[in-house]
Every structure is written in C-alpha cells, then in structure tokens.
Design a protein around this motif. Structure first.
Motif, mmCIF file in Angstrom:
data_model
loop_
_atom_site.group_PDB
_atom_site.id
_atom_site.type_symbol
_atom_site.label_atom_id
_atom_site.label_comp_id
_atom_site.label_asym_id
_atom_site.label_seq_id
_atom_site.Cartn_x
_atom_site.Cartn_y
_atom_site.Cartn_z
ATOM 1 N N TYR A 257 -2.177 6.486 0.353
ATOM 2 C CA TYR A 257 -2.827 7.353 1.319
ATOM 3 C C TYR A 257 -3.574 6.598 2.475
ATOM 4 C CZ TYR A 257 -6.814 10.171 2.711
ATOM 5 O OH TYR A 257 -7.769 10.941 3.324
ATOM 6 N N TRP A 258 -4.348 5.507 1.940
ATOM 7 C CA TRP A 258 -5.023 4.583 3.007
ATOM 8 C C TRP A 258 -3.953 3.764 3.836
ATOM 9 C CZ3 TRP A 258 -7.880 2.562 -1.733
ATOM 10 C CH2 TRP A 258 -9.006 3.217 -1.930
ATOM 11 N N CYS A 259 -3.053 3.174 3.273
ATOM 12 C CA CYS A 259 -1.880 2.658 4.063
ATOM 13 C C CYS A 259 -1.168 3.620 5.259
ATOM 14 C CB CYS A 259 -1.050 1.833 3.361
ATOM 15 S SG CYS A 259 -1.811 0.512 2.391
ATOM 16 N N HIS A 260 -0.906 4.726 4.807
ATOM 17 C CA HIS A 260 -0.218 5.600 5.634
ATOM 18 C C HIS A 260 -1.419 6.084 6.662
ATOM 19 C CE1 HIS A 260 1.928 9.080 7.009
ATOM 20 N NE2 HIS A 260 1.009 9.676 7.261
ATOM 21 N N ARG A 261 -2.619 6.479 6.398
ATOM 22 C CA ARG A 261 -3.514 6.855 7.360
ATOM 23 C C ARG A 261 -3.876 5.833 8.371
ATOM 24 N NH1 ARG A 261 -6.820 11.326 6.777
ATOM 25 N NH2 ARG A 261 -8.592 10.215 7.649
ATOM 26 N N SER A 262 -3.899 4.632 7.832
ATOM 27 C CA SER A 262 -4.408 3.491 8.787
ATOM 28 C C SER A 262 -3.129 3.043 9.688
ATOM 29 C CB SER A 262 -4.645 2.147 7.793
ATOM 30 O OG SER A 262 -4.766 1.351 8.714
ATOM 31 N N SER A 263 -1.970 3.179 9.014
ATOM 32 C CA SER A 263 -0.715 2.785 10.069
ATOM 33 C C SER A 263 -0.548 4.030 11.048
ATOM 34 C CB SER A 263 0.500 2.812 8.809
ATOM 35 O OG SER A 263 1.759 2.673 9.479
ATOM 36 N N VAL A 264 -0.767 5.170 10.638
ATOM 37 C CA VAL A 264 -0.623 6.151 11.633
ATOM 38 C C VAL A 264 -1.767 6.227 12.707
ATOM 39 C CG1 VAL A 264 -1.077 8.702 12.054
ATOM 40 C CG2 VAL A 264 0.341 7.968 10.183
ATOM 41 N N SER B 32 14.389 -5.663 -0.045
ATOM 42 C CA SER B 32 14.508 -5.657 1.425
ATOM 43 C C SER B 32 15.376 -4.102 1.883
ATOM 44 C CB SER B 32 15.647 -6.702 1.820
ATOM 45 O OG SER B 32 16.948 -6.379 1.113
ATOM 46 N N TRP B 33 16.155 -3.596 1.153
ATOM 47 C CA TRP B 33 16.780 -2.355 1.519
ATOM 48 C C TRP B 33 15.641 -1.172 1.713
ATOM 49 C CZ3 TRP B 33 17.103 2.552 -0.635
ATOM 50 C CH2 TRP B 33 18.191 3.180 0.053
ATOM 51 N N LEU B 34 14.761 -1.295 0.553
ATOM 52 C CA LEU B 34 13.485 -0.257 0.565
ATOM 53 C C LEU B 34 12.811 -0.568 1.764
ATOM 54 C CD1 LEU B 34 12.607 0.122 -3.147
ATOM 55 C CD2 LEU B 34 13.652 2.029 -1.675
ATOM 56 N N ASP B 35 12.333 -1.810 1.938
ATOM 57 C CA ASP B 35 11.455 -2.051 3.038
ATOM 58 C C ASP B 35 12.194 -1.557 4.598
ATOM 59 O OD1 ASP B 35 9.308 -3.494 4.238
ATOM 60 O OD2 ASP B 35 10.549 -5.112 4.757
ATOM 61 N N ARG B 36 13.321 -1.599 4.598
ATOM 62 C CA ARG B 36 13.808 -1.115 6.000
ATOM 63 C C ARG B 36 13.935 0.362 6.214
ATOM 64 N NH1 ARG B 36 17.118 -5.495 4.837
ATOM 65 N NH2 ARG B 36 18.874 -3.810 4.192
ATOM 66 N N ARG B 37 14.007 1.145 4.918
ATOM 67 C CA ARG B 37 14.405 2.589 5.056
ATOM 68 C C ARG B 37 13.499 3.460 4.730
ATOM 69 N NH1 ARG B 37 19.045 -0.504 4.049
ATOM 70 N NH2 ARG B 37 20.700 -0.023 5.050
ATOM 71 N N VAL B 38 12.424 3.072 3.894
ATOM 72 C CA VAL B 38 11.398 3.980 3.179
ATOM 73 C C VAL B 38 9.944 3.908 4.292
ATOM 74 C CG1 VAL B 38 10.017 5.017 1.353
ATOM 75 C CG2 VAL B 38 12.387 3.899 1.061
ATOM 76 N N GLU B 39 9.709 4.922 4.792
ATOM 77 C CA GLU B 39 8.534 5.165 5.705
ATOM 78 C C GLU B 39 7.334 5.511 5.238
ATOM 79 O OE1 GLU B 39 8.751 4.713 9.299
ATOM 80 O OE2 GLU B 39 10.767 3.750 8.846
ATOM 81 N N GLY B 40 6.201 5.385 5.827
ATOM 82 C CA GLY B 40 5.025 6.015 5.293
ATOM 83 C C GLY B 40 4.399 5.268 4.523
ATOM 84 N N GLY B 41 3.249 5.764 3.953
ATOM 85 C CA GLY B 41 2.512 4.912 2.971
ATOM 86 C C GLY B 41 3.179 4.421 1.905
ATOM 87 N N PHE B 42 4.233 5.443 1.357
ATOM 88 C CA PHE B 42 4.984 5.117 0.367
ATOM 89 C C PHE B 42 5.861 3.952 0.489
ATOM 90 C CE2 PHE B 42 8.703 5.435 -2.551
ATOM 91 C CZ PHE B 42 7.884 5.446 -3.915
ATOM 92 N N GLY B 43 6.310 3.924 1.637
ATOM 93 C CA GLY B 43 7.259 2.720 2.009
ATOM 94 C C GLY B 43 6.558 1.337 2.233
ATOM 95 N N ILE B 44 5.237 1.477 2.683
ATOM 96 C CA ILE B 44 4.411 0.330 2.807
ATOM 97 C C ILE B 44 3.943 -0.203 1.378
ATOM 98 C CG2 ILE B 44 2.016 -0.353 3.328
ATOM 99 C CD1 ILE B 44 1.992 1.415 5.695
ATOM 100 N N MET B 45 3.847 0.708 0.494
ATOM 101 C CA MET B 45 3.461 0.154 -0.842
ATOM 102 C C MET B 45 4.546 -0.049 -1.851
ATOM 103 S SD MET B 45 0.116 0.468 -1.228
ATOM 104 C CE MET B 45 -0.060 0.287 -3.051
ATOM 105 N N ILE B 46 5.966 0.508 -1.704
ATOM 106 C CA ILE B 46 6.904 0.340 -2.727
ATOM 107 C C ILE B 46 7.437 -1.125 -2.969
ATOM 108 C CG2 ILE B 46 8.860 1.273 -1.488
ATOM 109 C CD1 ILE B 46 8.109 1.886 -5.196
ATOM 110 N N ASP B 47 7.683 -1.637 -1.497
ATOM 111 C CA ASP B 47 8.425 -2.978 -1.703
ATOM 112 C C ASP B 47 7.662 -3.988 -2.276
ATOM 113 O OD1 ASP B 47 6.795 -2.844 0.790
ATOM 114 O OD2 ASP B 47 7.316 -4.647 1.520
ATOM 115 N N ASP B 48 6.166 -3.988 -2.088
ATOM 116 C CA ASP B 48 5.465 -4.880 -2.905
ATOM 117 C C ASP B 48 5.459 -4.550 -4.301
ATOM 118 O OD1 ASP B 48 3.678 -6.466 -0.721
ATOM 119 O OD2 ASP B 48 4.565 -4.835 0.094
#
Length: 163
Positions: free
Chosen positions: A71-78, A129-145
């Motif tokens: 939630y926070w990463c998505h909102r901050s990113s937007v 690396s694959w997820l980092d390039r393809r998944v957007e939004g807050g979930f994308g920011i969090m999932i690679d880590d």
C-alpha cells in the motif's frame, strides 16, 4: 527517466506524508548514495526489538508489514510519478526482517543476514530479475525483495545448521 530527473520528497515533505515516511524507511531512503543499503541498515534496530517474538507473532509482523508495504510503496510511487523510486526502501526493510526469520541470536548473524540479503537484492538472480521487470505497483516493488530475502533466508539457515 534519468535518475537526476526523479522527484524525491524533501525531508519535511516525507514527514508530512505517512506514505513517504514509511516507503522511504523513516528517511533512510533519502540517502544520496546506496539508499537500499541504508534502508536495510534502518531495519536492523527494528529487528533487534522484534527478534524474540514468538513464531506466530513474527509471521504476523511479516504479513502485516508486507501488506502495508504494498500500500505505502504504491501510493508513494504514484505520488512521485515513478515506479520503484530508488529511495523507496520499505521493501528492503521487510526483506531484511524476512531474512532474519528464526535466525540464531547475535550480532554476527544480524550482519551475515544483512550481507546475504543485500547480495541477493543487488544480484537479483532468476526469477527475481524477471519479476522486477514485469510486476508493477506496490506488489511489484515488494515482491522482488521478498524473493531475495527467501534466498538469503535459505542460505542463512543452511549456514546456521552446518556451523
């Protein structure tokens, strides 16, 4: 977008926005160089406070901080107009806490967890690396880590078992 063109909140802007405050790791993500490393460093004192939680509570901590991070990463990113701004480091904080799940006690293990997590977070082996390039939004920011943390967790637990 060139890195120097990124909109980065000022320290005072960060404190006025709870999204930026958490996404930028209480200011650690404002570091001019290596914000991900500084974000991971900021996670260590919090880990020191939560390390003795019972397993179910620690898992609840991880789940809640992950969901809030999405939630926070998505909102901050937007708000900043850029996906996964380098200063957004809540994902590194949650990644470190996941790396340290059921880790042996002591500063050596905290340091080893830090090094392993940063190694996998920077290297981004497949499928990170694959997820980092393809998944957007807050979930994308969090999932690679989270995946980098799982790699680090496995190595840390293997070392703890064999040492």
């Amino acid at each position: 977008m060139d890195k120097k063109d990124l909109k980065t909140p000022t320290f005072s802007e960060m404190w006025r926005s709870s999204d930026h405050l958490f996404a930028f790791g209480f200011g650690s993500g404002l570091a001019p160089k290596a914000p991900g490393t500084f974000g991971t460093l900021a996670a260590i004192p919090v880990y020191w406070l939560i390390q003795d939680l019972a397993v179910p509570l620690y898992l609840l901590w991880l789940a809640v901080t992950f969901v809030l991070g999405v939630y926070w990463c998505h909102r901050s990113s937007v708000a900043l107009g850029v996906h996964d701004h380098g200063g957004i480091v809540w994902d590194e904080m949650v990644g470190y806490w996941l790396t340290m799940f059921m880790a042996p006690a002591g500063w050596l293990w905290m340091l080893l967890g830090f090094v392993l997590f940063r190694f996998f977070d920077i290297l981004k082996p497949w499928p990170i690396s694959w997820l980092d390039r393809r998944v957007e939004g807050g979930f994308g920011i969090m999932i690679d880590d989270v995946l980098a943390a799982l790699y680090a967790l496995i190595v840390l637990q293997a070392l703890a078992y064999f040492i």
